[in-house]
Every structure is written in structure tokens, then in C-alpha cells.
Design an enzyme around this catalytic site. Structure first.
Site, PDB file in Angstrom:
ATOM      1  N   GLU A 251       0.857  -1.194   0.000  1.00 10.23           N
ATOM      2  CA  GLU A 251       0.000   0.000   0.000  1.00 10.23           C
ATOM      3  C   GLU A 251       0.886   1.235   0.000  1.00 10.23           C
ATOM      4  OE1 GLU A 251      -2.910   0.308   3.128  1.00 10.23           O
ATOM      5  OE2 GLU A 251      -3.333  -1.828   3.076  1.00 10.23           O
ATOM      6  N   LYS A 253       2.501   4.426   1.257  1.00  9.00           N
ATOM      7  CA  LYS A 253       2.639   4.992   2.604  1.00  9.00           C
ATOM      8  C   LYS A 253       2.565   6.516   2.485  1.00  9.00           C
ATOM      9  CE  LYS A 253       5.357   4.832   6.885  1.00  9.00           C
ATOM     10  NZ  LYS A 253       5.058   6.169   7.333  1.00  9.00           N
ATOM     11  N   GLU A 303      -5.255   7.931   6.568  1.00 10.66           N
ATOM     12  CA  GLU A 303      -4.192   8.923   6.619  1.00 10.66           C
ATOM     13  C   GLU A 303      -4.787  10.182   5.983  1.00 10.66           C
ATOM     14  OE1 GLU A 303      -1.420   8.120   8.165  1.00 10.66           O
ATOM     15  OE2 GLU A 303       0.142   9.487   7.466  1.00 10.66           O
ATOM     16  N   PHE A 343      -7.314   2.927   5.309  1.00  8.53           N
ATOM     17  CA  PHE A 343      -6.572   1.680   5.186  1.00  8.53           C
ATOM     18  C   PHE A 343      -7.021   0.575   6.132  1.00  8.53           C
ATOM     19  CE2 PHE A 343      -3.946   4.583   7.768  1.00  8.53           C
ATOM     20  CZ  PHE A 343      -3.807   3.841   8.943  1.00  8.53           C
ATOM     21  N   LYS A 426       7.336  -1.540   6.623  1.00  9.40           N
ATOM     22  CA  LYS A 426       7.573  -0.301   5.866  1.00  9.40           C
ATOM     23  C   LYS A 426       8.728  -0.516   4.905  1.00  9.40           C
ATOM     24  CE  LYS A 426       8.222   2.235   9.729  1.00  9.40           C
ATOM     25  NZ  LYS A 426       8.545   3.395  10.561  1.00  9.40           N
TER      26      LYS A 426
HETATM   27  P1  ATP Z   1       6.670   7.253  10.673  1.00  4.41           P
HETATM   28  O1  ATP Z   1       7.595   7.784  11.682  1.00  4.41           O
HETATM   29  O2  ATP Z   1       7.350   6.710   9.476  1.00  4.41           O
HETATM   30  O3  ATP Z   1       5.518   8.156  10.384  1.00  4.41           O
HETATM   31  P2  ATP Z   1       5.282   5.811  12.634  1.00  4.41           P
HETATM   32  O4  ATP Z   1       6.220   5.381  13.684  1.00  4.41           O
HETATM   33  O5  ATP Z   1       4.361   6.939  12.899  1.00  4.41           O
HETATM   34  O6  ATP Z   1       6.054   6.001  11.282  1.00  4.41           O
HETATM   35  P3  ATP Z   1       4.923   3.363  11.411  1.00  4.41           P
HETATM   36  O7  ATP Z   1       4.539   2.100  12.035  1.00  4.41           O
HETATM   37  O8  ATP Z   1       6.337   3.499  11.124  1.00  4.41           O
HETATM   38  O9  ATP Z   1       4.421   4.557  12.298  1.00  4.41           O
HETATM   39  O10 ATP Z   1       4.158   3.568  10.059  1.00  4.41           O
HETATM   40  C1  ATP Z   1       2.812   3.529  10.085  1.00  4.41           C
HETATM   41  C2  ATP Z   1       2.287   4.921   9.875  1.00  4.41           C
HETATM   42  O11 ATP Z   1       2.268   5.237   8.501  1.00  4.41           O
HETATM   43  C3  ATP Z   1       0.864   4.969  10.329  1.00  4.41           C
HETATM   44  O12 ATP Z   1       0.804   5.374  11.665  1.00  4.41           O
HETATM   45  C4  ATP Z   1       0.201   5.930   9.392  1.00  4.41           C
HETATM   46  O13 ATP Z   1       0.218   7.228   9.972  1.00  4.41           O
HETATM   47  C5  ATP Z   1       1.094   5.977   8.179  1.00  4.41           C
HETATM   48  N1  ATP Z   1       0.518   5.378   6.962  1.00  4.41           N
HETATM   49  C6  ATP Z   1       0.580   5.934   5.728  1.00  4.41           C
HETATM   50  N2  ATP Z   1       0.043   5.133   4.812  1.00  4.41           N
HETATM   51  C7  ATP Z   1      -0.374   4.027   5.447  1.00  4.41           C
HETATM   52  C8  ATP Z   1      -0.991   2.824   5.019  1.00  4.41           C
HETATM   53  N3  ATP Z   1      -1.257   2.602   3.746  1.00  4.41           N
HETATM   54  N4  ATP Z   1      -1.262   1.895   5.958  1.00  4.41           N
HETATM   55  C9  ATP Z   1      -0.962   2.097   7.264  1.00  4.41           C
HETATM   56  N5  ATP Z   1      -0.383   3.222   7.722  1.00  4.41           N
HETATM   57  C10 ATP Z   1      -0.082   4.181   6.837  1.00  4.41           C
END
Ligand code: ATP
Length: 594
Positions: A251, A253, A303, A343, A426
Site C-alpha cells: 500500500e 505509505k 491517513e 486503510f 515499511k
Molecule cells: P513514521 O515515523 O514513518 O511516520 P510511525 O512510527 O508513525 O512512522 P509506522 O509504524 O512506522 O508509524 O508507520 C505507520 C504509519 O504510517 C501509520 O501510523 C500511518 O500514519 C502511516 N501510513 C501511511 N500510509 C499508510 C498505510 N497505507 N497503511 C498504514 N499506515 C499508513
């Protein structure tokens, strides 16, 4: 329970920095607490009155607390301020001056109970409108007049948002799991109850009432946010697909803000990644969800991405900051519109979907989201070929995303609330290049600057989170990447968090000029991760006498207010990053190093 008894526990908690000792003290406390007060005791111990999602905070200004102290003790405001400047803790000042002034008075008053104190503080927190300030001062003075000096210390700390016992939600979960369960399986049940309710009070209350069955009875509920499922990271498409059993859903991001949207007929509540109610920031999203989510009840996640009003092109995350304001939100919503990319679905109508596999959840989501230009599902494809995954990741980057999240689609692909796991991985462009990814690190200390920066903090000491031990371990000092206004802002924020000793749950051999409670999360980028004899993150994990550090760390300009300290980059992640750096990554044809 008498408030004095609780205060005695707080003194014991304050006297230790060892997590296991803290847990044992909490076990005794929860054993002694009665059912009708145990939830309130849990909140007070964390320095709050309610779980974050309720949005009621004490946060009384020190000035106001000083006025209340003046009323009770007769000390001049200027004298109290002078003592505050000297001691640095208004709670301690209160204890000192009350013990000088009030010894006789106390003899004539009833001992305060925990509920007395909680209810008074609750009353103060809810006072608003005309005359609220005066009423607050009077109510507080009334409470302080009944308090013994050391009770006053904690009342003042609670009031001014400076409880700082070093107890975290997970320390409490540890204690209740030991007390009411005792097995590893029990801990999972308590943790799950907390992860789907975000409410420590409910968990301790149900546990006290009916033990592990009580924790099991806690369900996902509209109006109460679930803690978010999070992703691990990898830098190689082949490895990602192997980890997912050969196939996954890639998906886009998106680089926006995660929203958890709760719908109950026309009532819409929006929660942030940290479970705060941020509905007021998104009046446009509320309207859109009212008309475009075709379910009576729903808990769904998306998001929200800022878009250019004229072209609909996606803009970076920073643009969403314009929404963080109290006034003129409607105007900001017009000037800085967002698109929503859904999502996940956690609950639809009366059905909890957490244990359903991803593709089922997604297909239900697909049915209920009435799509148009500004509301849709995340762009996604199923992939089983690493090259196809690489191409899709690059396409996502070209379209303005950070990369992709590749998700497990096997029958075990449930929604794991509050956990960072391998069901989501990721995959960002930056991982493929030589530079390491950004890290979200917690400030644990600060050093005073020189020259232009003198009198302000010029460098901060930051830590990564050790999840298994619930500790913050130092990883580097950061002094670059800050703009002038950042130094002012940082100095102001960190002064509020300063403490005289190394805070509990912090592990660092480097000693900063000022220690601060681990609360503020900053996004840091570096050139690489190296072994370091000085820093304690991952100490002994890779080399016997070294920890890990970041080389040439820089602040990216992003304050991660949306992250709690426990959401910071973990030491396990840093170790993974260190290891993946060592693998020689051959630049693939279409991937240029950045
Ligand atoms: P980052 O610091 O990269 O924003 P994070 O620590 O907030 O990451 P991660 O687990 O690393 O959280 O990544 C998930 C985050 O990515 C989610 O909290 C959401 O905000 C974002 N996101 C963007 N696109 C998607 C998607 N397709 N599915 C799930 N989460 C997504």
C-alpha cells in the site's frame, strides 16, 4: 484510602529508579486500593485525572497555584516565587511553607481521602467561564488548607502537571498483570485490554473486580480509541516478501497524519495517533465522514494528507500543522484541505473486525467508503515479485508518498492494536540508499549553548526506547539542524521538563547540563549508525563494550508531538538498521542513491 497513604506510596516510588521495584510498590498499592477508587489512583499516579482521549487536563498555571498557596499560608506571592526559583519545584515549596505555617490547623481537620482530593481536582479541571480563575483559586486553597505538608506537595505537582513519578502506562500494566494474573498469557490479556481501550483506569478496575476475566470483558468501543497497529521496517524487497510468506499487499505509505475515526450515526469523533481527541481540527473531515461513510457505526483508520487546493497534489506532512490551532479552524480547513486515504476497519456496525484477516477488513472498508476525489482507500496492489515491489515503491515515491507499507494477507493477518510487528513492513526509498532512515528520538537532557546560543540550550541528548525493559537509553547528542526559533522553543519546552536528577527509566553515562523527563520526541536523521563506547543504546548487543550511536545527527525540523516517548524508535529497530547497513546493498537499476 487516605490520601496520605497514597502519598506514602508516591514517596516510595520517587525513591527508586528501578523498574522492578516500582512494579512491586504499585502491586502493593493496587492490592490496598478499593474498587471504587482504583481507577482514579491509576490516573493520579500517571499525573492525570482521565485517559488522554477524554481531553480533560489539570494543567493549572503555576501563578494560580501560587495564589492559592498565598491564601492558605499568608506568604507573599513574591516570597513563594523566590523560593520556587531557588528550589525549582512548587510542590516542594508548598511542603516547606505549609510545614512552617500550619501545624496547628491540621490537627483540627479530617484526614483527606483519595476520593476527596480527586473530586476536588476534577472540579477545578472542569471550571470554566466567567469567574473560573477565582473559583479555582478558592477551591484549591480550601483543599490545601486541609492537606498535610507532604500531601500538599503532591497536590501541587498534580495541579501543575508535574507529577513525574516515572511510572508509565506499561509499568501499571506490568503490576496488574502480576497481581491479578501472574502468567505470560495473562499479561497478554491485560495488554490487549489496554491496547483496545487506551484506558488504564478501566483495565485496573475490571482487573480488581474480576481478575483476568475482567480484562477479557473489555471490548473495542465507539468513543474510546484503540492504540494503533504499527509497522516494522526492512530495506530489501526480497526479504520483505520472504517475511510475509511470499506474497503481500503493498500500500502507498502516505505522508500525512493518522486519524482514527469513530462514527455513531451522525456523531463523529476523530482521534490522533496518540489517542487525543482532535475532532475540532478537522471540521471538513467530520462533514465528509458523516455523509461518505456508509455505516451506522464505524471505527476506521485513514491517513489525512494535505493537498494543494488548486491541483490536488499531495503536500508534505508539515502543511497539516496549520490545523493545530484553537481558532479559525474552519478557515484553515479551507486554505489547507486534506484528502483521506482509508486503510483499515476495526469495527463496523456491531461487529468487531480486529481478528479478521486484512483482505476481509479491507473489502468491508471498500463497501462502506463512498469514494470521490478527496476520500478513497489507500492505493494498493498485491505483490509476490520483489522487482514488482521495487517498481511499486518507486512509483509511490514519485506520486509524493514516503514509500510503501507491505502488509501480510495470510489468514493470520489480524489487526494487532498497540503493537509494532511484522504483519506490516515499511519499505521506504531512503532505506535503499546509503543514508539511514529518520529516527524518532526522545530528549533526555540538554547542554547550554555558547555565543549566540548562550543562556539557551544549544544541544540535546537523545535516547532510543528499550521496549522490553521500558527504558530510554542514550544514542547521541544533537546540535545541528535547529533554527534560531527552535532554540527558543526548545529551551522553553525543556525547562518545563527539567528535573534535578537523572530521571527514572533513563539510562545514560553521559551527563548533560540539565536532565529532562523523557517526553519530547524529535525526528533525527544521521549518516550512519556506529558503535560507541559512550552511548548506552544497544550496549553489549553488537559488541561487548559498546553501544550504538548516530553519526552526524541532525534535527529534521519535525517535532513529533504526535508521538508519546514510548512510540519513539526502539533499540531493536536501531539494531536492525545497523545490521542492514552492513549488508552491501547493490543499488538497483532504477534506484538512485539519495
Ligand atoms: P513514521 O515515523 O514513518 O511516520 P510511525 O512510527 O508513525 O512512522 P509506522 O509504524 O512506522 O508509524 O508507520 C505507520 C504509519 O504510517 C501509520 O501510523 C500511518 O500514519 C502511516 N501510513 C501511511 N500510509 C499508510 C498505510 N497505507 N497503511 C498504514 N499506515 C499508513
Amino acid at each position: 484510602m487516605e490520601f496520605l497513604t497514597l502519598v506514602n506510596y508516591y514517596e516510595q516510588l520517587e525513591a527508586t529508579t528501578k523498574r522492578l521495584e516500582m512494579r512491586d510498590i504499585l502491586i502493593q498499592l493496587f492490592k490496598e486500593a478499593e474498587l471504587e477508587e482504583i481507577d482514579k489512583i491509576a490516573y493520579l499516579t500517571l499525573g492525570t485525572l482521565y485517559p488522554a482521549y477524554v481531553g480533560i487536563e489539570l494543567g493549572v498555571a503555576e501563578k494560580l497555584a501560587i495564589r492559592a498557596l498565598k491564601m492558605v499560608t499568608g506568604f507573599d506571592e513574591s516570597k513563594i516565587e523566590e523560593l520556587l526559583n531557588k528550589i525549582g519545584d512548587l510542590g516542594q515549596v508548598a511542603e516547606n511553607i505549609l510545614s512552617q505555617k500550619k501545624s496547628q490547623l491540621v490537627l483540627f481537620t479530617q484526614p483527606l481521602s483519595v476520593l476527596d482530593v480527586y473530586n476536588k481536582l476534577d472540579k477545578v479541571a472542569k471550571m470554566s467561564g466567567e469567574g473560573a480563575i477565582e473559583n479555582k483559586v478558592k477551591t484549591l486553597a480550601g483543599l490545601l488548607a486541609q492537606a498535610q505538608p507532604k500531601e500538599a506537595k503532591y497536590i501541587i505537582r498534580l495541579l501543575t502537571g508535574k507529577m513525574r513519578l516515572g511510572v508509565a502506562d506499561m509499568t501499571i500494566i506490568d503490576a496488574v498483570s502480576m497481581l491479578f494474573g501472574g502468567t505470560k498469557e495473562a499479561r497478554e490479556v491485560f495488554e490487549r485490554a489496554y491496547n483496545i481501550s487506551s484506558d488504564i483506569g478501566i483495565v485496573v478496575r475490571e482487573a480488581k473486580k474480576s481478575g483476568i476475566d475482567g480484562a477479557r470483558s473489555i471490548k473495542l468501543s465507539i468513543g474510546r480509541p484503540a492504540r494503533p497497529m504499527l509497522a516494522e521496517r526492512l530495506s530489501d524487497s526480497k526479504e520483505i516478501l520472504e517475511k510475509l510468506g511470499g506474497r503481500g499487499l503493498a500500500e502507498y505509505k502516505y505522508d500525512g497524519e493518522r486519524l482514527q475515526i469513530h462514527k455513531n450515526d451522525s456523531d463523529i469523533i476523530i482521534f490522533s495517533r496518540r489517542q487525543e481527541n482532535i475532532t475540532h481540527q478537522f471540521p471538513d473531515v467530520v462533514e465528509r465522514c458523516r455523509s461518505r461513510l456508509r455505516a451506522r457505526k464505524a471505527i476506521v483508520e485513514c491517513e489525512a494528507v494535505a493537498v494543494e487546493p488548486d491541483t490536488g497534489d499531495m503536500l508534505p506532512f508539515q502543511e497539516l500543522m496549520h490545523r493545530r490551532r484553537k481558532y479559525d479552524v474552519e478557515k484553515a480547513a479551507q486554505l489547507y484541505p486534506v484528502s483521506l486515504f482509508f486503510f483499515d476497519a476495526l469495527l463496523i456496525n456491531d461487529e468487531e473486525l480486529l481478528d479478521r484477516p486484512l483482505l476481509e477488513r479491507r473489502s468491508i472498508l471498500d463497501e462502506i467508503v463512498d469514494k470521490s476525489e478527496d476520500i478513497s482507500l489507500t492505493k494498493a496492489i498485491e505483490v509476490s515479485d520483489p522487482e514488482a515491489l521495487d517498481r511499486y515503491m518507486l512509483k509511490a515515491v514519485e506520486d509524493g508518498c514516503e514509500g510503501v507499507i507491505v502488509k501480510d494477507i495470510s489468514p493470520r493477518s489480524i489487526y494487532t492494536a498497540g503493537a509494532r510487528g511484522w504483519l506490516w513492513i515499511k519499505y521506504k526509498r531512503s532505506y535503499v540508499s546509503k543514508l539511514i532512515d529518520t529516527l524518532d528520538l526522545v530528549v533526555i537532557g540538554a547542554f547550554y549553548g555558547k555565543g549566540k546560543r548562550s543562556g539557551k540550550f544549544g544541544t540535546v541528548l537523545v535516547a532510543a526506547y528499550d521496549k522490553s525493559m521500558d527504558m530510554f537509553r542514550s544514542i547521541c547528542k544533537v546540535g545541528t539542524g535547529f533554527k534560531d526559533e527552535d532554540f527558543d522553543k526548545l529551551t522553553e519546552m525543556l525547562k518545563q521538563l527539567a528535573v534535578p536528577h537523572k530521571p527514572p527509566r533513563v539510562d545514560s553515562t553521559m551527563v548533560p547540563d540539565v536532565w529532562v523527563m523523557p517526553q519530547l520526541v524529535l525526528e533525527i536523521v544521521g549518516d550512519e549508525i556506529t558503535l560507541s563506547p559512550v552511548h548506552t543504546a544497544g550496549f553489549g548487543k553488537i559488541a561487548k563494550d559498546a553501544g550504538l550511536a548516530i553519526r552526524f545527527p541532525r534535527f529534521t525540523g519535525r517535532y513529533r508531538f504526535d508521538k508519546a516517548p514510548e512510540d519513539a524508535t526502539t533499540i531493536d529497530e536501531v539494531i536492525e538498521m545497523y545490521k542492514s547497513q552492513l549488508k552491501v546493498i547493490q543499488p538497483k537499476e532504477e534506484v538512485e542513491p539519495t
